[in-house]
Design a protein around this motif. Structure first.
Motif, PDB file in Angstrom:
ATOM      1  N   HIS A 151      42.156 -45.630 -42.723  1.00 39.70           N
ATOM      2  CA  HIS A 151      40.722 -45.438 -42.895  1.00 39.70           C
ATOM      3  C   HIS A 151      40.479 -44.008 -43.361  1.00 39.70           C
ATOM      4  O   HIS A 151      40.918 -43.056 -42.713  1.00 39.70           O
ATOM      5  CB  HIS A 151      40.000 -45.713 -41.573  1.00 39.70           C
ATOM      6  N   ILE A 152      39.773 -43.840 -44.490  1.00 38.78           N
ATOM      7  CA  ILE A 152      39.521 -42.516 -45.054  1.00 38.78           C
ATOM      8  C   ILE A 152      38.049 -42.161 -44.875  1.00 38.78           C
ATOM      9  O   ILE A 152      37.172 -42.879 -45.351  1.00 38.78           O
ATOM     10  CB  ILE A 152      39.882 -42.475 -46.547  1.00 38.78           C
ATOM     11  N   ASN A 153      37.782 -41.050 -44.171  1.00 42.24           N
ATOM     12  CA  ASN A 153      36.435 -40.484 -44.052  1.00 42.24           C
ATOM     13  C   ASN A 153      36.339 -39.340 -45.052  1.00 42.24           C
ATOM     14  O   ASN A 153      37.100 -38.385 -44.978  1.00 42.24           O
ATOM     15  CB  ASN A 153      36.183 -39.938 -42.645  1.00 42.24           C
ATOM     16  N   LEU A 154      35.413 -39.436 -45.980  1.00 40.17           N
ATOM     17  CA  LEU A 154      35.265 -38.429 -47.027  1.00 40.17           C
ATOM     18  C   LEU A 154      33.926 -37.728 -46.850  1.00 40.17           C
ATOM     19  O   LEU A 154      32.878 -38.370 -46.827  1.00 40.17           O
ATOM     20  CB  LEU A 154      35.345 -39.105 -48.396  1.00 40.17           C
ATOM     21  N   THR A 155      33.962 -36.397 -46.705  1.00 39.97           N
ATOM     22  CA  THR A 155      32.768 -35.598 -46.482  1.00 39.97           C
ATOM     23  C   THR A 155      32.687 -34.533 -47.560  1.00 39.97           C
ATOM     24  O   THR A 155      33.697 -33.942 -47.928  1.00 39.97           O
ATOM     25  CB  THR A 155      32.827 -34.914 -45.103  1.00 39.97           C
ATOM     26  N   GLY A 156      31.479 -34.269 -48.042  1.00 41.06           N
ATOM     27  CA  GLY A 156      31.278 -33.227 -49.041  1.00 41.06           C
ATOM     28  C   GLY A 156      30.318 -32.171 -48.547  1.00 41.06           C
ATOM     29  O   GLY A 156      29.246 -32.495 -48.046  1.00 41.06           O
ATOM     30  N   HIS A 157      30.714 -30.914 -48.670  1.00 43.40           N
ATOM     31  CA  HIS A 157      29.850 -29.783 -48.330  1.00 43.40           C
ATOM     32  C   HIS A 157      29.462 -29.105 -49.636  1.00 43.40           C
ATOM     33  O   HIS A 157      30.325 -28.623 -50.364  1.00 43.40           O
ATOM     34  CB  HIS A 157      30.575 -28.783 -47.430  1.00 43.40           C
ATOM     35  N   HIS A 158      28.174 -29.080 -49.946  1.00 47.76           N
ATOM     36  CA  HIS A 158      27.637 -28.484 -51.166  1.00 47.76           C
ATOM     37  C   HIS A 158      28.144 -29.204 -52.416  1.00 47.76           C
ATOM     38  O   HIS A 158      28.217 -28.604 -53.484  1.00 47.76           O
ATOM     39  CB  HIS A 158      27.967 -26.996 -51.262  1.00 47.76           C
ATOM     40  N   ILE A 159      28.545 -30.464 -52.279  1.00 46.20           N
ATOM     41  CA  ILE A 159      28.999 -31.254 -53.410  1.00 46.20           C
ATOM     42  C   ILE A 159      28.626 -32.711 -53.154  1.00 46.20           C
ATOM     43  O   ILE A 159      28.658 -33.175 -52.016  1.00 46.20           O
ATOM     44  CB  ILE A 159      30.525 -31.108 -53.638  1.00 46.20           C
ATOM     45  N   GLU A 160      28.242 -33.400 -54.202  1.00 44.26           N
ATOM     46  CA  GLU A 160      27.942 -34.818 -54.083  1.00 44.26           C
ATOM     47  C   GLU A 160      29.218 -35.614 -54.335  1.00 44.26           C
ATOM     48  O   GLU A 160      29.917 -35.375 -55.331  1.00 44.26           O
ATOM     49  CB  GLU A 160      26.883 -35.211 -55.107  1.00 44.26           C
ATOM     50  N   ILE A 161      29.521 -36.526 -53.442  1.00 45.67           N
ATOM     51  CA  ILE A 161      30.721 -37.354 -53.574  1.00 45.67           C
ATOM     52  C   ILE A 161      30.390 -38.509 -54.523  1.00 45.67           C
ATOM     53  O   ILE A 161      29.663 -39.430 -54.158  1.00 45.67           O
ATOM     54  CB  ILE A 161      31.186 -37.895 -52.206  1.00 45.67           C
ATOM     55  N   THR A 162      30.918 -38.430 -55.730  1.00 46.98           N
ATOM     56  CA  THR A 162      30.688 -39.490 -56.705  1.00 46.98           C
ATOM     57  C   THR A 162      31.699 -40.606 -56.494  1.00 46.98           C
ATOM     58  O   THR A 162      32.703 -40.428 -55.788  1.00 46.98           O
ATOM     59  CB  THR A 162      30.821 -38.940 -58.134  1.00 46.98           C
ATOM     60  N   THR A 163      31.444 -41.747 -57.108  1.00 53.55           N
ATOM     61  CA  THR A 163      32.376 -42.870 -56.961  1.00 53.55           C
ATOM     62  C   THR A 163      33.723 -42.558 -57.599  1.00 53.55           C
ATOM     63  O   THR A 163      34.761 -42.960 -57.077  1.00 53.55           O
ATOM     64  CB  THR A 163      31.796 -44.148 -57.576  1.00 53.55           C
ATOM     65  N   SER A 164      33.723 -41.831 -58.716  1.00 53.39           N
ATOM     66  CA  SER A 164      35.001 -41.489 -59.356  1.00 53.39           C
ATOM     67  C   SER A 164      35.811 -40.539 -58.474  1.00 53.39           C
ATOM     68  O   SER A 164      37.038 -40.665 -58.374  1.00 53.39           O
ATOM     69  CB  SER A 164      34.764 -40.862 -60.727  1.00 53.39           C
ATOM     70  N   LEU A 165      35.139 -39.600 -57.810  1.00 51.19           N
ATOM     71  CA  LEU A 165      35.833 -38.684 -56.905  1.00 51.19           C
ATOM     72  C   LEU A 165      36.373 -39.442 -55.693  1.00 51.19           C
ATOM     73  O   LEU A 165      37.504 -39.212 -55.258  1.00 51.19           O
ATOM     74  CB  LEU A 165      34.868 -37.584 -56.467  1.00 51.19           C
ATOM     75  N   ARG A 166      35.595 -40.386 -55.181  1.00 47.88           N
ATOM     76  CA  ARG A 166      36.038 -41.197 -54.041  1.00 47.88           C
ATOM     77  C   ARG A 166      37.252 -42.055 -54.409  1.00 47.88           C
ATOM     78  O   ARG A 166      38.226 -42.117 -53.664  1.00 47.88           O
ATOM     79  CB  ARG A 166      34.898 -42.085 -53.557  1.00 47.88           C
ATOM     80  N   HIS A 167      37.228 -42.675 -55.581  1.00 51.02           N
ATOM     81  CA  HIS A 167      38.360 -43.501 -56.016  1.00 51.02           C
ATOM     82  C   HIS A 167      39.605 -42.651 -56.257  1.00 51.02           C
ATOM     83  O   HIS A 167      40.720 -43.085 -55.959  1.00 51.02           O
ATOM     84  CB  HIS A 167      38.014 -44.278 -57.278  1.00 51.02           C
ATOM     85  N   TYR A 168      39.418 -41.439 -56.775  1.00 54.46           N
ATOM     86  CA  TYR A 168      40.545 -40.543 -57.014  1.00 54.46           C
ATOM     87  C   TYR A 168      41.227 -40.165 -55.705  1.00 54.46           C
ATOM     88  O   TYR A 168      42.453 -40.191 -55.601  1.00 54.46           O
ATOM     89  CB  TYR A 168      40.058 -39.293 -57.748  1.00 54.46           C
TER      90      TYR A 168
END
Length: 95
Positions: free
Chosen positions: A2-19
């Motif tokens: 299970h991956i929890n992805l958090t962004g500080h001062h950045i928007e997590i886009t779908t391409s960044l999440r898939h990468y």
């Protein structure tokens, strides 16, 4: 895993999440007992920073990487985590 992805001062886009998800599958090939992953992507002025904490069977692994490009920071982070996971796996098999 299970991956929890958090962004500080950045928007997590779908391409960044898939990468990120694609890169973390590389770690599963070496050690399949990864329970939980917490990834933090941070932007501070011109530096892109990526940190990750892996909860493994028998311990935890933490790594951090900084670069001018976020994708390069993620690649460097995965390389660091890969070395640590392999070292953890070898330590478990020796015991």
């Amino acid at each position: 895993m299970h991956i929890n992805l958090t962004g500080h001062h950045i928007e997590i886009t779908t391409s960044l999440r898939h990468y990120v998800e694609e890169k973390f599958t590389k770690l599963e090939r070496h050690f399949d007992q990864i329970n939980n992953v917490h990834v933090i992507l941070n932007v501070q002025k011109m530096q892109q920073k990526a940190e990750a904490k892996l909860h493994l069977a028998g311990g935890e692994v933490f790594a951090m990487s900084e670069n001018a490009d976020m994708y390069a920071a993620i690649d460097s982070l995965i390389d660091k985590l890969d070395r640590q996971v392999i070292k953890h796996k070898e330590k478990l098999t020796k015991h």
